[in-house]
Enzyme design. Sequence first.
Site, PDB file in Angstrom:
ATOM      1  NE  ARG A  83      73.105 -21.804 -12.362  1.00  0.00           N
ATOM      2  CZ  ARG A  83      72.334 -19.903 -11.422  1.00  0.00           C
ATOM      3  NH1 ARG A  83      71.408 -20.485 -10.362  1.00  0.00           N
ATOM      4  NH2 ARG A  83      71.977 -19.620 -12.482  1.00  0.00           N
ATOM      5  CG  HIS A 127      74.614 -14.944  -9.415  1.00  0.00           C
ATOM      6  ND1 HIS A 127      74.312 -16.884  -9.740  1.00  0.00           N
ATOM      7  CD2 HIS A 127      73.408 -14.697  -8.437  1.00  0.00           C
ATOM      8  CE1 HIS A 127      72.919 -16.172  -8.531  1.00  0.00           C
ATOM      9  NE2 HIS A 127      73.199 -15.698  -8.034  1.00  0.00           N
ATOM     10  CD  GLU A 172      66.857 -14.823 -10.117  1.00  0.00           C
ATOM     11  OE1 GLU A 172      67.638 -14.151  -9.429  1.00  0.00           O
ATOM     12  OE2 GLU A 172      66.797 -16.087  -9.254  1.00  0.00           O
ATOM     13  CG  ASN A 301      67.270 -19.247 -10.917  1.00  0.00           C
ATOM     14  OD1 ASN A 301      67.614 -20.166 -11.160  1.00  0.00           O
ATOM     15  ND2 ASN A 301      68.037 -18.678 -10.807  1.00  0.00           N
ATOM     16  CE1 TYR A 303      65.273 -20.461  -4.480  1.00  0.00           C
ATOM     17  CE2 TYR A 303      65.183 -18.530  -6.528  1.00  0.00           C
ATOM     18  CZ  TYR A 303      65.912 -19.139  -5.083  1.00  0.00           C
ATOM     19  OH  TYR A 303      67.090 -19.383  -5.190  1.00  0.00           O
ATOM     20  CD  GLU A 367      68.952 -19.343  -8.589  1.00  0.00           C
ATOM     21  OE1 GLU A 367      68.588 -18.680  -7.417  1.00  0.00           O
ATOM     22  OE2 GLU A 367      70.339 -19.017  -8.633  1.00  0.00           O
TER      23      GLU A 367
HETATM   24  C1  GBH Z   1      67.852 -16.174  -6.585  1.00  0.00           C
HETATM   25  O1  GBH Z   1      67.068 -14.612  -6.748  1.00  0.00           O
HETATM   26  C2  GBH Z   1      69.550 -15.472  -6.979  1.00  0.00           C
HETATM   27  O2  GBH Z   1      69.789 -15.824  -7.685  1.00  0.00           O
HETATM   28  C3  GBH Z   1      69.899 -16.753  -5.614  1.00  0.00           C
HETATM   29  O3  GBH Z   1      71.332 -15.177  -5.346  1.00  0.00           O
HETATM   30  C4  GBH Z   1      69.472 -16.080  -4.265  1.00  0.00           C
HETATM   31  O4  GBH Z   1      70.069 -16.655  -3.090  1.00  0.00           O
HETATM   32  C5  GBH Z   1      68.194 -16.713  -3.392  1.00  0.00           C
HETATM   33  O5  GBH Z   1      67.618 -16.853  -5.296  1.00  0.00           O
HETATM   34  C6  GBH Z   1      67.383 -16.799  -3.091  1.00  0.00           C
HETATM   35  O6  GBH Z   1      66.630 -15.568  -2.417  1.00  0.00           O
HETATM   36  O7  GBH Z   1      59.563  -8.800  -4.092  1.00  0.00           O
HETATM   37  O8  GBH Z   1      59.260  -8.011  -6.162  1.00  0.00           O
HETATM   38  O9  GBH Z   1      61.440  -8.162  -5.399  1.00  0.00           O
HETATM   39  C7  GBH Z   1      65.809 -14.859  -6.053  1.00  0.00           C
HETATM   40  C8  GBH Z   1      65.383 -13.029  -6.134  1.00  0.00           C
HETATM   41  C9  GBH Z   1      62.921 -12.921  -5.079  1.00  0.00           C
HETATM   42  C10 GBH Z   1      63.290 -12.126  -6.740  1.00  0.00           C
HETATM   43  C11 GBH Z   1      61.624 -12.853  -4.693  1.00  0.00           C
HETATM   44  C12 GBH Z   1      61.864 -11.823  -7.159  1.00  0.00           C
HETATM   45  C13 GBH Z   1      59.758 -11.567  -5.645  1.00  0.00           C
HETATM   46  C14 GBH Z   1      59.833 -10.269  -6.527  1.00  0.00           C
HETATM   47  N1  GBH Z   1      63.436 -13.450  -6.499  1.00  0.00           N
HETATM   48  N2  GBH Z   1      61.673 -11.552  -5.591  1.00  0.00           N
HETATM   49  S1  GBH Z   1      59.312  -9.259  -5.553  1.00  0.00           S
END
Ligand code: GBH
Length: 480
Positions: A83, A127, A172, A301, A303, A367
Amino acid sequence: GANRAEPAGLTFPRNFLWGAATAAYQVEGAVTEDGRGRSIWDTFAHTPGKIAHGDTGDVAVNHYHRFREDVTLMAGLGLPAYRFSVSWPRVLPYGAGPANSRGLDHYDRLVDELLAHGIDPVLTLYHWDLPQKLEDAGGWGDRDTAARFAEFATVVADRLGDRVRWWTTLNEPWCSAFLGYASGVHAPGRTDAALSLRAAHHLLLAHGLGTSALRGVLPGGAQVSVTLNLCAVFPGSRTAAAAEAVRRIDGLANRLFLDPLLRGHYPDDVRQDTAELTDWSFVREGDEAVISVPVDVLGINYYAPTVVDEGAGEPEPSAWPGCANIRFLDVPGPATAMGWPIDAGGLRAVLRRVHEDYGRIPLMVTENGAAFEDSVTGGNGDGAAPVVRDPERIAYLRDHLAVVHEAIESGIDVRGYFVWSLLDNFEWAYGYSKRFGIVHVDYATQRRVCKDSAYWYRDVIRANGVPPARTGGGRGRRGQ
Ligand code: GBH
């Protein structure tokens, strides 16, 4: 027959799509080559104070030039799918107008190289790297940007549609809208809560127009999707106020996107929650029908989980418009190098929720992964092969894959899984300080070293399943 004392591995469905992911600005570098225009991330990264250590994507991991080596690496890991995203300003340097064929040539070569190695290209159109020229004209706050996106989608599909089966419009849109235009921690660094809601709508409109444009160009069998970063939101207490905080955050993070995409209308409660910021007049008659054009797959995605309660909100400017009375709680327990709590239960919650509330749409985990403080040992001309021990990442991936497996067993239609990321790379506002790769990159030399997790993932792919804990993952030890 299997020895019953042996712990069983988890076998995935035939045709389950395994892969790893990157994004253009995070890996490509070569930002002034072959006629590429500037994107909002070039501008933002070169603005002092925006990125940790003043890092930029100027060189990144030089994937633009090293893609052949990187595809060889993928093939060595047995990756069935890759991807990646297309840099809009490589293809349309000024966001609109004539296409830059040299920019398209790059993706043409990348796709051919992948196919020559039996790797399925999984292409994301957007992206986060909006052409700066379009930002100058109002960016995602401007309705015309959605139309420009559909033109971009058409140009790319015209060139690659004969060979790429998997298409994603946006990655996203929550991040683009709220980190880009509300908290300002991402490009273009705007801090205007009302504007961020307009931006969210125009991103969704871009998805809808882009999807219809793709349908007009792509052959039958093409799979069109959008990827959302869905939030697993849990209450911090058993109070009604905590439940209300969950409703609000779930509204902005999830339903603001899922409802127009999959039900054809924005959630009334979110409109009401934000009524003091905007009258929502940017949503015109017919827009919701455009946005809800059917997709083949929904990308997710995931995390980390989110826990909220009533309390003092995030410091302003916040990514959460109208949520000044909502507090984000620290989650006790293990966390990644990002400080994000590790809890695969959040992925379970997200997959179940989409399945239960939005029906039978096929899902793809586009992701999932974790940053840890990885380091290379050996490999400095001392005869020892370089190794990166990352047992925490293996544990993270195993736990999350176990949840995906469980979801499939329970009848949720999950079609694939992509690790974020193939390579260590430019982690947006954190620059190069956070390493998400299953392949380590030494930024001084651009040397790639597969981490233990890469070999573990290779074995997962080969077995089409997750081995029982404690076996597999040895560096190259298991049979070829
Ligand atoms: C993804 O974003 C991206 O698609 C990727 O490019 C990136 O490298 C990867 O993850 C790792 O970060 O604290 O209020 O912002 C994830 C983005 C990060 C969005 C955590 C939500 C928590 C809410 N996410 N975030 S806040």
